[in-house]
Design a protein around this motif. Structure first.
Motif, PDB file in Angstrom:
ATOM      1  N   GLU A 218       0.712  -0.909   0.161  1.00 34.77           N
ATOM      2  CA  GLU A 218      -0.406   0.378  -0.445  1.00 34.77           C
ATOM      3  C   GLU A 218       0.985   1.370  -0.371  1.00 34.77           C
ATOM      4  O   GLU A 218       0.810   1.797  -0.953  1.00 34.77           O
ATOM      5  N   SER A 219       1.869   0.956   0.780  1.00 34.93           N
ATOM      6  CA  SER A 219       3.026   2.396   0.869  1.00 34.93           C
ATOM      7  C   SER A 219       4.607   1.980   1.157  1.00 34.93           C
ATOM      8  O   SER A 219       4.648   1.500   2.277  1.00 34.93           O
ATOM      9  N   ALA A 220       5.116   1.124   0.188  1.00 33.83           N
ATOM     10  CA  ALA A 220       6.024   0.963  -0.048  1.00 33.83           C
ATOM     11  C   ALA A 220       7.423   1.434   0.764  1.00 33.83           C
ATOM     12  O   ALA A 220       7.401   2.848   0.839  1.00 33.83           O
ATOM     13  N   THR A 221       7.885   0.395   1.544  1.00 39.11           N
ATOM     14  CA  THR A 221       8.886   1.662   2.739  1.00 39.11           C
ATOM     15  C   THR A 221       9.742   0.424   2.230  1.00 39.11           C
ATOM     16  O   THR A 221      10.064  -0.842   1.687  1.00 39.11           O
ATOM     17  N   SER A 222      11.558   1.190   2.420  1.00 36.16           N
ATOM     18  CA  SER A 222      12.811   0.314   2.465  1.00 36.16           C
ATOM     19  C   SER A 222      12.882  -0.821   2.669  1.00 36.16           C
ATOM     20  O   SER A 222      13.774  -1.814   2.410  1.00 36.16           O
ATOM     21  N   SER A 223      12.312  -1.415   4.130  1.00 34.83           N
ATOM     22  CA  SER A 223      12.189  -2.802   3.903  1.00 34.83           C
ATOM     23  C   SER A 223      12.088  -3.898   3.485  1.00 34.83           C
ATOM     24  O   SER A 223      11.695  -4.710   3.703  1.00 34.83           O
ATOM     25  N   GLN A 224      10.998  -3.252   2.653  1.00 39.73           N
ATOM     26  CA  GLN A 224      10.309  -4.260   2.151  1.00 39.73           C
ATOM     27  C   GLN A 224      11.236  -5.044   0.450  1.00 39.73           C
ATOM     28  O   GLN A 224      10.991  -5.318  -0.424  1.00 39.73           O
ATOM     29  N   THR A 225      12.135  -3.790   0.182  1.00 39.70           N
ATOM     30  CA  THR A 225      13.159  -4.256  -0.899  1.00 39.70           C
ATOM     31  C   THR A 225      13.127  -6.039  -0.855  1.00 39.70           C
ATOM     32  O   THR A 225      14.068  -6.130  -0.090  1.00 39.70           O
ATOM     33  N   SER A 226      13.615  -6.528  -1.628  1.00 42.58           N
ATOM     34  CA  SER A 226      12.848  -7.776  -1.379  1.00 42.58           C
ATOM     35  C   SER A 226      12.972  -8.417  -2.911  1.00 42.58           C
ATOM     36  O   SER A 226      12.745  -7.833  -3.862  1.00 42.58           O
ATOM     37  N   VAL A 227      13.387  -9.194  -2.976  1.00 47.60           N
ATOM     38  CA  VAL A 227      13.048 -10.663  -3.803  1.00 47.60           C
ATOM     39  C   VAL A 227      12.094 -11.440  -3.531  1.00 47.60           C
ATOM     40  O   VAL A 227      11.348 -11.865  -2.703  1.00 47.60           O
ATOM     41  N   TYR A 228      10.458 -10.886  -4.838  1.00 46.72           N
ATOM     42  CA  TYR A 228       8.830 -12.445  -4.104  1.00 46.72           C
ATOM     43  C   TYR A 228       8.756 -12.815  -4.877  1.00 46.72           C
ATOM     44  O   TYR A 228       9.285 -12.488  -6.123  1.00 46.72           O
ATOM     45  N   PHE A 229       8.737 -13.914  -4.518  1.00 45.86           N
ATOM     46  CA  PHE A 229       8.412 -15.303  -5.407  1.00 45.86           C
ATOM     47  C   PHE A 229       6.690 -15.563  -5.508  1.00 45.86           C
ATOM     48  O   PHE A 229       6.209 -16.013  -4.008  1.00 45.86           O
ATOM     49  N   CYS A 230       6.165 -16.058  -6.006  1.00 49.15           N
ATOM     50  CA  CYS A 230       4.914 -16.669  -6.176  1.00 49.15           C
ATOM     51  C   CYS A 230       5.461 -18.111  -6.562  1.00 49.15           C
ATOM     52  O   CYS A 230       5.866 -18.206  -7.138  1.00 49.15           O
ATOM     53  N   ALA A 231       4.448 -18.580  -5.715  1.00 50.02           N
ATOM     54  CA  ALA A 231       3.781 -20.369  -5.818  1.00 50.02           C
ATOM     55  C   ALA A 231       2.849 -21.009  -5.972  1.00 50.02           C
ATOM     56  O   ALA A 231       1.815 -20.083  -5.139  1.00 50.02           O
ATOM     57  N   ILE A 232       2.839 -21.988  -6.727  1.00 44.59           N
ATOM     58  CA  ILE A 232       1.271 -22.417  -6.981  1.00 44.59           C
ATOM     59  C   ILE A 232       1.127 -24.402  -6.204  1.00 44.59           C
ATOM     60  O   ILE A 232       1.878 -24.435  -6.505  1.00 44.59           O
ATOM     61  N   ARG A 233       0.082 -24.263  -6.197  1.00 45.19           N
ATOM     62  CA  ARG A 233       0.816 -25.603  -5.665  1.00 45.19           C
ATOM     63  C   ARG A 233      -1.470 -26.432  -5.755  1.00 45.19           C
ATOM     64  O   ARG A 233      -2.676 -25.552  -5.965  1.00 45.19           O
ATOM     65  N   ASP A 234      -1.440 -27.946  -6.561  1.00 45.95           N
ATOM     66  CA  ASP A 234      -2.917 -28.185  -6.801  1.00 45.95           C
ATOM     67  C   ASP A 234      -3.321 -28.976  -5.092  1.00 45.95           C
ATOM     68  O   ASP A 234      -4.380 -28.624  -5.349  1.00 45.95           O
ATOM     69  N   THR A 235      -2.180 -29.759  -4.842  1.00 45.61           N
ATOM     70  CA  THR A 235      -3.335 -30.618  -3.817  1.00 45.61           C
ATOM     71  C   THR A 235      -1.848 -30.420  -2.260  1.00 45.61           C
ATOM     72  O   THR A 235      -1.010 -30.281  -3.059  1.00 45.61           O
ATOM     73  N   GLY A 236      -2.410 -31.099  -1.253  1.00 43.27           N
ATOM     74  CA  GLY A 236      -1.725 -30.623  -0.272  1.00 43.27           C
ATOM     75  C   GLY A 236      -0.671 -31.960   0.043  1.00 43.27           C
ATOM     76  O   GLY A 236       0.638 -31.793   0.184  1.00 43.27           O
ATOM     77  N   LEU A 237      -0.511 -32.500  -1.716  1.00 44.23           N
ATOM     78  CA  LEU A 237       0.293 -33.739  -1.509  1.00 44.23           C
ATOM     79  C   LEU A 237       1.784 -33.412  -2.647  1.00 44.23           C
ATOM     80  O   LEU A 237       2.460 -34.290  -3.428  1.00 44.23           O
ATOM     81  N   ASP A 238       1.495 -31.903  -3.402  1.00 40.59           N
ATOM     82  CA  ASP A 238       2.289 -31.899  -4.051  1.00 40.59           C
ATOM     83  C   ASP A 238       3.218 -30.916  -4.176  1.00 40.59           C
ATOM     84  O   ASP A 238       3.225 -29.825  -2.900  1.00 40.59           O
ATOM     85  N   GLY A 239       4.593 -30.709  -4.629  1.00 41.17           N
ATOM     86  CA  GLY A 239       5.539 -29.534  -4.157  1.00 41.17           C
ATOM     87  C   GLY A 239       4.595 -28.375  -5.006  1.00 41.17           C
ATOM     88  O   GLY A 239       3.924 -28.543  -5.858  1.00 41.17           O
ATOM     89  N   TYR A 240       5.656 -26.877  -4.452  1.00 37.18           N
ATOM     90  CA  TYR A 240       4.590 -25.964  -5.186  1.00 37.18           C
ATOM     91  C   TYR A 240       5.870 -25.271  -6.018  1.00 37.18           C
ATOM     92  O   TYR A 240       7.168 -26.199  -6.862  1.00 37.18           O
TER      93      TYR A 240
END
Lengths: 113, 112
Positions: free
Chosen positions: B79-101
């Motif tokens: 909403e209001s970026a701060t310097s502490s939010q400098t980072s690498v952001y990853f999204c991940a998906i998964r189909d079921t609880g027994l799958d890897g991301y």
């Protein structure tokens, strides 16, 4: 909260040897544990999943063990190759709502020719 | 990675500005996650979703919000970026609880 410890120091081994990486955890008994590989500038890639009632899992040159008494998993790469050089992450799932994984900090593996 | 894309790949923004990162999947997977990765902290969960309009907080959710109006898209907003939010952001998906991301390639965000 769940704490996952992986050796933060890089592991250097000679090509052809077996690499062994350790993952220790505290507080919870996970339903299962996963291992990922991450190369620089890339997202992690899923390698293996082992369930709490499994002692060992194999996939090609990879082997994972899971000791819920010791709260430890070992990840082995046999006949290691320079191409195996990467950071390896372990992750735990405590089967809570949302099936969230908690990741360790990773161990960097360097395989020298 | 196949089936999941993140945009943008890189972004530089100023402190106090809003920023939205997008994660798009073509796998029709139920679960979607946003993580941030920082040296010394590893991957930490920000928010996750278990279906359209169903989201929940993760370990480091302060300063972030998410929305999932369609199965294929999961948006992360600072909403209001701060310097502490400098980072690498990853999204991940998964189909079921027994799958890897399956992870996306990441977004490198720098807040100056």
């Amino acid at each position: 909260s769940q704490k996952i410890e992986q050796n933060s120091e890089a592991l250097n081994i000679q090509e052809g040897k077996t690499a062994t990486l350790t993952c220790n955890y505290t507080n919870y008994s996970p339903a299962y544990l996963q291992w990922y590989r991450q190369d620089p500038g890339r997202g992690p890639v899923f390698l293996l999943l082992i369930r709490e009632n499994e002692k060992e899992k194999r996939k090609e040159r990879l082997k994972v063990t899971f000791d819920t008494t010791l709260k430890q998993s070992l990840f082995h790469i046999t006949a290691s190759q320079p191409a195996d050089s990467a950071t390896y992450l372990c992750a735990l799932d405590i089967a809570s709502a949302g099936n969230m994984l908690t990741f360790g900090g990773g161990t960097r593996l360097m395989v020298k020719p | 990675d196949a089936g999941i894309t993140q945009s943008p790949r890189h972004k530089v923004t100023e402190t106090g500005t809003p920023v939205t990162l997008r994660c798009h999947q073509t796998e029709n997977h139920r679960y979607m996650y946003w993580y941030r990765q920082d040296p010394g902290h590893g991957l930490r969960l920000i928010h996750y979703s278990y279906g359209v309009k169903d989201t929940d907080k993760g370990e480091v959710s302060d300063g972030y919000s998410v929305s999932r109006s369609k199965t294929e898209d999961f948006l992360l907003t600072l909403e209001s970026a701060t310097s502490s939010q400098t980072s690498v952001y990853f999204c991940a998906i998964r189909d079921t609880g027994l799958d890897g991301y399956t992870f996306g390639s990441g977004t490198r965000l720098t807040v100056v």
